[in-house]
Design a protein around this motif. Structure first.
Motif, mmCIF file in Angstrom:
data_model
loop_
_atom_site.group_PDB
_atom_site.id
_atom_site.type_symbol
_atom_site.label_atom_id
_atom_site.label_comp_id
_atom_site.label_asym_id
_atom_site.label_seq_id
_atom_site.Cartn_x
_atom_site.Cartn_y
_atom_site.Cartn_z
ATOM 1 N N THR A 137 0.920 -1.187 0.130
ATOM 2 C CA THR A 137 -0.078 0.116 0.036
ATOM 3 C C THR A 137 0.900 1.244 0.007
ATOM 4 O OG1 THR A 137 -1.755 -1.248 1.262
ATOM 5 C CG2 THR A 137 -1.660 1.291 1.198
ATOM 6 N N VAL A 138 2.010 1.331 0.753
ATOM 7 C CA VAL A 138 2.880 2.522 1.088
ATOM 8 C C VAL A 138 3.568 2.717 -0.438
ATOM 9 C CG1 VAL A 138 4.748 3.415 2.098
ATOM 10 C CG2 VAL A 138 3.004 2.280 3.440
ATOM 11 N N ILE A 139 3.932 1.620 -0.821
ATOM 12 C CA ILE A 139 4.812 1.750 -2.196
ATOM 13 C C ILE A 139 3.946 2.217 -3.345
ATOM 14 C CG2 ILE A 139 6.258 0.569 -3.825
ATOM 15 C CD1 ILE A 139 7.646 -1.044 -1.521
ATOM 16 N N MET A 140 2.786 1.545 -3.362
ATOM 17 C CA MET A 140 2.005 1.717 -4.678
ATOM 18 C C MET A 140 1.663 3.187 -4.472
ATOM 19 S SD MET A 140 2.943 -0.339 -6.349
ATOM 20 C CE MET A 140 2.089 0.259 -7.698
ATOM 21 N N ARG A 141 1.028 3.747 -3.210
ATOM 22 C CA ARG A 141 0.271 5.034 -2.960
ATOM 23 C C ARG A 141 1.499 6.297 -3.493
ATOM 24 N NH1 ARG A 141 -2.826 1.867 -2.619
ATOM 25 N NH2 ARG A 141 -2.286 2.302 -4.892
ATOM 26 N N ILE A 142 3.123 5.816 -3.026
ATOM 27 C CA ILE A 142 3.829 6.543 -3.456
ATOM 28 C C ILE A 142 4.084 6.625 -4.913
ATOM 29 C CG2 ILE A 142 6.522 7.034 -3.295
ATOM 30 C CD1 ILE A 142 6.267 5.964 -0.538
ATOM 31 N N THR A 143 4.038 5.516 -5.468
ATOM 32 C CA THR A 143 4.129 5.572 -7.062
ATOM 33 C C THR A 143 2.856 6.081 -7.830
ATOM 34 O OG1 THR A 143 5.023 3.320 -6.674
ATOM 35 C CG2 THR A 143 3.923 3.837 -8.966
ATOM 36 N N ASP A 144 1.872 6.071 -7.071
ATOM 37 C CA ASP A 144 0.574 6.812 -7.712
ATOM 38 C C ASP A 144 0.903 8.350 -7.808
ATOM 39 O OD1 ASP A 144 -0.508 4.458 -8.073
ATOM 40 O OD2 ASP A 144 -1.857 4.615 -6.633
ATOM 41 N N VAL A 145 1.265 8.754 -6.673
ATOM 42 C CA VAL A 145 1.502 10.231 -6.624
ATOM 43 C C VAL A 145 2.426 10.621 -7.695
ATOM 44 C CG1 VAL A 145 2.779 12.102 -5.106
ATOM 45 C CG2 VAL A 145 1.009 10.335 -4.203
ATOM 46 N N VAL A 146 3.817 9.812 -7.827
ATOM 47 C CA VAL A 146 4.647 10.354 -8.819
ATOM 48 C C VAL A 146 4.103 10.044 -10.111
ATOM 49 C CG1 VAL A 146 6.931 9.759 -9.666
ATOM 50 C CG2 VAL A 146 6.503 9.491 -7.583
ATOM 51 N N ILE A 147 3.369 9.520 -10.494
ATOM 52 C CA ILE A 147 2.647 9.058 -11.712
ATOM 53 C C ILE A 147 1.848 10.352 -12.068
ATOM 54 C CG2 ILE A 147 0.861 7.721 -13.269
ATOM 55 C CD1 ILE A 147 2.311 5.252 -11.739
ATOM 56 N N CYS A 148 1.123 10.793 -11.021
ATOM 57 C CA CYS A 148 0.204 12.069 -11.311
ATOM 58 C C CYS A 148 1.063 13.086 -12.069
ATOM 59 C CB CYS A 148 -0.299 12.664 -9.909
ATOM 60 S SG CYS A 148 -1.434 11.346 -9.067
ATOM 61 N N PHE A 149 2.236 13.054 -11.869
ATOM 62 C CA PHE A 149 3.111 14.522 -12.582
ATOM 63 C C PHE A 149 3.437 14.109 -13.679
ATOM 64 C CE2 PHE A 149 3.231 15.185 -7.911
ATOM 65 C CZ PHE A 149 2.809 16.417 -7.944
ATOM 66 N N PRO A 150 3.363 14.671 -14.849
ATOM 67 C CA PRO A 150 4.136 14.331 -16.123
ATOM 68 C C PRO A 150 5.678 14.202 -15.997
ATOM 69 C CG PRO A 150 2.373 16.044 -16.342
ATOM 70 C CD PRO A 150 2.506 15.948 -15.072
ATOM 71 N N VAL A 151 6.323 13.343 -16.493
ATOM 72 C CA VAL A 151 7.693 13.068 -16.255
ATOM 73 C C VAL A 151 8.474 14.104 -16.791
ATOM 74 C CG1 VAL A 151 9.728 11.528 -17.077
ATOM 75 C CG2 VAL A 151 7.406 10.454 -16.488
ATOM 76 N N LEU A 152 8.182 14.872 -17.895
ATOM 77 C CA LEU A 152 9.052 15.788 -18.491
ATOM 78 C C LEU A 152 8.760 16.986 -17.472
ATOM 79 C CD1 LEU A 152 10.799 17.171 -20.517
ATOM 80 C CD2 LEU A 152 8.786 17.843 -21.910
ATOM 81 N N PHE A 153 7.626 17.290 -17.100
ATOM 82 C CA PHE A 153 7.367 18.379 -16.223
ATOM 83 C C PHE A 153 8.022 18.209 -14.717
ATOM 84 C CE2 PHE A 153 4.908 20.029 -12.436
ATOM 85 C CZ PHE A 153 4.765 21.696 -12.869
ATOM 86 N N LEU A 154 8.118 17.062 -14.197
ATOM 87 C CA LEU A 154 8.885 16.784 -13.084
ATOM 88 C C LEU A 154 10.096 16.849 -13.150
ATOM 89 C CD1 LEU A 154 8.346 15.888 -10.086
ATOM 90 C CD2 LEU A 154 8.585 13.581 -10.639
ATOM 91 N N ALA A 155 10.733 16.501 -14.355
ATOM 92 C CA ALA A 155 12.030 16.415 -14.603
ATOM 93 C C ALA A 155 12.689 17.958 -14.699
ATOM 94 C CB ALA A 155 12.469 15.735 -15.884
ATOM 95 N N ILE A 156 11.693 18.701 -15.658
ATOM 96 C CA ILE A 156 12.320 20.049 -15.584
ATOM 97 C C ILE A 156 12.158 20.745 -14.127
ATOM 98 C CG2 ILE A 156 11.400 22.383 -16.407
ATOM 99 C CD1 ILE A 156 10.226 21.020 -18.797
ATOM 100 N N THR A 157 11.253 20.644 -13.190
ATOM 101 C CA THR A 157 10.931 20.999 -12.155
ATOM 102 C C THR A 157 12.300 20.896 -11.366
ATOM 103 O OG1 THR A 157 8.871 20.895 -12.191
ATOM 104 C CG2 THR A 157 9.940 21.236 -10.026
ATOM 105 N N VAL A 158 12.741 19.503 -11.222
ATOM 106 C CA VAL A 158 14.000 19.064 -10.275
ATOM 107 C C VAL A 158 15.107 19.726 -10.967
ATOM 108 C CG1 VAL A 158 15.217 17.061 -9.630
ATOM 109 C CG2 VAL A 158 12.839 16.915 -9.668
ATOM 110 N N ALA A 159 15.263 19.846 -12.464
ATOM 111 C CA ALA A 159 16.607 20.172 -13.092
ATOM 112 C C ALA A 159 16.744 21.755 -12.843
ATOM 113 C CB ALA A 159 16.295 20.150 -14.604
ATOM 114 N N THR A 160 15.706 22.369 -12.795
ATOM 115 C CA THR A 160 15.765 23.792 -12.364
ATOM 116 C C THR A 160 16.160 24.047 -10.895
ATOM 117 O OG1 THR A 160 13.456 24.048 -11.946
ATOM 118 C CG2 THR A 160 14.219 24.594 -14.197
ATOM 119 N N ILE A 161 15.807 23.343 -10.036
ATOM 120 C CA ILE A 161 16.237 23.219 -8.658
ATOM 121 C C ILE A 161 17.837 23.182 -8.499
ATOM 122 C CG2 ILE A 161 16.081 22.410 -6.311
ATOM 123 C CD1 ILE A 161 13.014 21.894 -6.725
ATOM 124 N N LEU A 162 18.270 21.917 -9.138
ATOM 125 C CA LEU A 162 19.445 21.814 -9.031
ATOM 126 C C LEU A 162 20.299 22.264 -10.100
ATOM 127 C CD1 LEU A 162 18.973 17.582 -8.721
ATOM 128 C CD2 LEU A 162 19.504 19.297 -6.852
#
Length: 307
Positions: A137-162
């Motif tokens: 339950t814990v692992i799959m709920r975390i997975t569902d949260v990450v899936i909610c964000f488009p991969v490219l949008f999430l990557a751009i967000t993290v890349a701009t922070i780093l």
């Protein structure tokens, strides 16, 4: 006497299992060879890998230094010809050399990112599928949260922070691309953990680690290999998008993505196609070939497919 007979029977069973494995491997190879597109894709990818490895020996010029013309001036946006097979870019650098070195960077980023995503996804999928209950339950709920964000949008967000760099791009793409692998592995483990041979290993007293590593993981390698192959194409696209937007691999390090950034100029886009078309074609051809190989592996490793 009985013990020797049992040993002989065990040896015969092991030999039969080995022969069956060799036959399955041979049949999978035969099915893969029949897929002409998959073979074509594998050949093209092999050529790209050889070019990437031998880039310092093959490249006619340095990918970082401007080249000069006959009168000592810099060859800025020179068309193909006159010693430059694919012309030069806006800084006078040889395009062919940058394409070859760019392939080395883009393929390296994709390989490392997919390795990170695969290791993370397989580990989480195995744990979630095997133990179930609150762990699942814990692992799959975390997975569902990450899936909610488009991969490219999430990557751009993290890349701009780093700070944008080659190493950070590898880590970012790997850490935002593990969700598909996790769901795939979890589904396979849920199917296998109820099999009779798994119950038999538990009854024999084998611990969870041995059951997972020896009896479950080897039986789900086929879908993992296929998914990893297809994710490589996604990683190349993601790297190209990040580099094109300026938050990926930074100049002067060449990658196919940041070479496309030249196309942001209307003049270059319309009248200087040799500056951006080679990189775009390299991305297109690589992704097509990876998908061809992935489809071929999926059909070859599927035991339901007839020879």
């Amino acid at each position: 006497m009985n013990s020797s007979i049992e040993v002989q029977q065990t040896n015969k069973e092991l030999v039969q299992q080995y022969k069956k494995k060799r036959w399955r491997d041979h049949a999978a190879w035969k099915r893969f060879k029949k897929n002409k597109l998959a073979v074509f894709g594998a050949i093209i990818l092999l050529i790209f890998l050889i070019l990437a490895v031998l880039a310092p020996l093959i490249s006619p010029f340095s990918p970082y230094e401007s080249t000069k013309g006959e009168f000592g001036d810099i060859n800025v946006l020179a068309p193909p010809g006159d010693g430059h097979l694919l012309g030069t870019d806006s800084l006078g650098r040889d395009m062919l050399s940058r394409i070859i070195y760019g392939g080395r960077v883009s393929l390296s980023v994709a390989f490392v990112a997919v390795m990170i995503a695969t290791i993370t996804g397989v580990f989480l999928g195995l744990v979630a599928g095997f133990y179930g209950k609150w762990v699942d339950t814990v692992i799959m709920r975390i997975t569902d949260v990450v899936i909610c964000f488009p991969v490219l949008f999430l990557a751009i967000t993290v890349a701009t922070i780093l700070k944008p760099s080659l190493f950070n791009v590898m880590i970012i793409i790997g850490l935002v691309s593990w969700t598909t692998m996790t769901r795939l592995v979890r589904g396979e483990v849920l199917r296998l953990r109820e099999m009779e041979y798994i119950e038999a290993t538990r009854a024999m007293g084998q611990n969870d680690a041995i059951i997972i590593l020896r009896h479950i993981l080897p039986n789900i390698m086929a879908p993992i290999v296929v998914q990893g192959t297809l994710q490589t194409a996604e990683a190349i696209l993601t790297e190209s998008a990040l580099s094109f937007l300026g938050v990926g691999v930074q100049q002067p390090v060449p990658s196919w993505g940041n070479m496309l950034n030249e196309a942001t100029s209307i003049m270059v886009l319309q009248f200087k196609p040799w500056v951006w078309m080679p990189a775009g074609f390299a991305i297109l051809l690589t992704i097509l070939c990876i998908n061809f190989v992935g489809d071929g592996l999926r059909d070859a490793l599927d035991p339901k497919v007839k020879n």
